[in-house]
Design an enzyme around this catalytic site. Sequence first.
Site, PDB file in Angstrom:
ATOM      1  N   HIS A 154     -29.609   4.450  22.225  1.00  0.00           N
ATOM      2  CA  HIS A 154     -28.294   3.889  21.665  1.00  0.00           C
ATOM      3  C   HIS A 154     -28.380   2.445  21.297  1.00  0.00           C
ATOM      4  O   HIS A 154     -27.942   1.857  20.659  1.00  0.00           O
ATOM      5  CB  HIS A 154     -27.187   4.088  22.395  1.00  0.00           C
ATOM      6  N   PHE A 400     -29.148  10.749  28.308  1.00  0.00           N
ATOM      7  CA  PHE A 400     -30.096   9.404  28.303  1.00  0.00           C
ATOM      8  C   PHE A 400     -29.884   8.378  27.158  1.00  0.00           C
ATOM      9  O   PHE A 400     -30.611   7.730  26.766  1.00  0.00           O
ATOM     10  CB  PHE A 400     -31.428  10.014  28.095  1.00  0.00           C
ATOM     11  N   CYS A 401     -28.472   8.264  27.115  1.00  0.00           N
ATOM     12  CA  CYS A 401     -28.122   7.423  25.939  1.00  0.00           C
ATOM     13  C   CYS A 401     -28.840   7.488  24.636  1.00  0.00           C
ATOM     14  O   CYS A 401     -29.344   6.596  24.312  1.00  0.00           O
ATOM     15  CB  CYS A 401     -27.948   6.074  26.483  1.00  0.00           C
ATOM     16  N   ALA A 402     -29.313   8.797  24.409  1.00  0.00           N
ATOM     17  CA  ALA A 402     -29.993   8.977  23.069  1.00  0.00           C
ATOM     18  C   ALA A 402     -29.443  10.365  22.622  1.00  0.00           C
ATOM     19  O   ALA A 402     -30.308  11.564  22.324  1.00  0.00           O
ATOM     20  CB  ALA A 402     -31.686   9.161  23.344  1.00  0.00           C
TER      21      ALA A 402
END
Length: 478
Positions: A154, A400-402
């Site tokens: 992100h 995982f902020c993805a």
Amino acid sequence: MSAFLNAATAATATVVAASAAPVTSASAVSDAEGAACAGPLPVLGRDVTVPLVTGGEVTYAALDYAASAPALQRVWDDVAAYAPYYGSVHRGAGYLSQLSTDLFEQSRAAVAAFLDCRPADQVVFTRSTTDSLNLLASALPADCRVFVFETEHHASLLPWDDARVTYLDAPRTPDEAVATLERALADRDPHGPALVCVTGASNVTGELWPVRELAAAAHAHGARIVLDAAQLAPHHPVSVRDLGVDWVAFSGHKLYAPFGSGVLAGRADWLRQAHPYLAGGGASRTVARRADGGVDVEWHTTAARHEAGSPNVIGVYAIASACRALTEAGFDRLVAREHELIARVRAGLADVPQVRILSLFGDDAPRVGVLSFVVEGWNSSHFAAALSAEYGIGVRDGLFCAHPLVRTLLGSAPQEPGACGAPEAAPGERSLNAIRVSFGAGTPDEHVERFVRAVRELVTEGARWQYRTEDGRCVPAV
């Protein structure tokens, strides 16, 4: 240079030399043994013990390097040696301020050397990779087009709100990544500015991206490229010249330094032409009142333009120390040992049929020490909680902020719920997240061996404790 500044420079050299003293005394044996047997580098926390829910204690196995790597002992020793000499930089007349200013700018030079920057490149100190990429986003020329793969963290995916953004589908091979980018760039207006943002190593799969080829494709179509090296720089040498990128961004806390510092390095022109990222002291060269009551400001054209306020001198020095320590340890040695650890983890997980490793480019793709997986019949948060509570192993679960990438790899629909933390799912229920294990230069062999053994035991024997969901997290029931 004045005698005073000569003395300050000499004192700075003394601080740098003194900062190595704890390593040559308390840590010399560990370093010598590491050089001889290619063992792990000494890091903070390597002897910390944690309680197990089943009773007793065990040395903590930190296997969440992709989130934050433990600080190198060398870095901590360097910071401790400098701390008594701390002073405000750039604007202080005192001896310690002059010494700290010299150390600050030497740190900038050390980072430039670590990244093999070009002579005209600027090194700007920030708070993190996220901060670096937001800084660059604020410096984009008008009407700039941005191209970014949905596979990005992100930090790379989200800063471009003020630009026209084209999100590219996840490729399934490195060649497809290059071809996808070339098609997208060919379809744009070739006369306007354009920027490509790409990761060097995925924070989800650990797979290396074809950065050099993507940079060549970008430049062939008149675009520029920024490399998110947050996961790459701690594991592999990064050369701005060799890769052909225009900018590179990374964080100190993933490079074995403490939290709170980052880097954006690369071409100066867009940065020099942009309004300062933060307006304030340090970014301004002169400020004068006008006759109409307003103010006129002349901004710096150097890296200081985007470093307003009192900088994180200790954080900057810690990054430079980490850069020097990794270089001196030898990346060839570090990469070779990490490949051994990756092979052990992959072989161990392959022996458990219920485990599926997530991958874009396939089993043979080169990667760093980051692997994500799911376990059939297990909620990922439950599995991660059991690894921690019953084995003293710290991994990460979530998206995982993805989010777009993990959902693509899990085969879930874009509208399905999920978050960086655990989903609202009870132990045993399907979860829309995964488990990530990550390691690096400070990981002992025993941590990897314990992890592989723990995965096998949890899958074959089940958890030895009961767990419940509390505030979105799976925790041991008490």
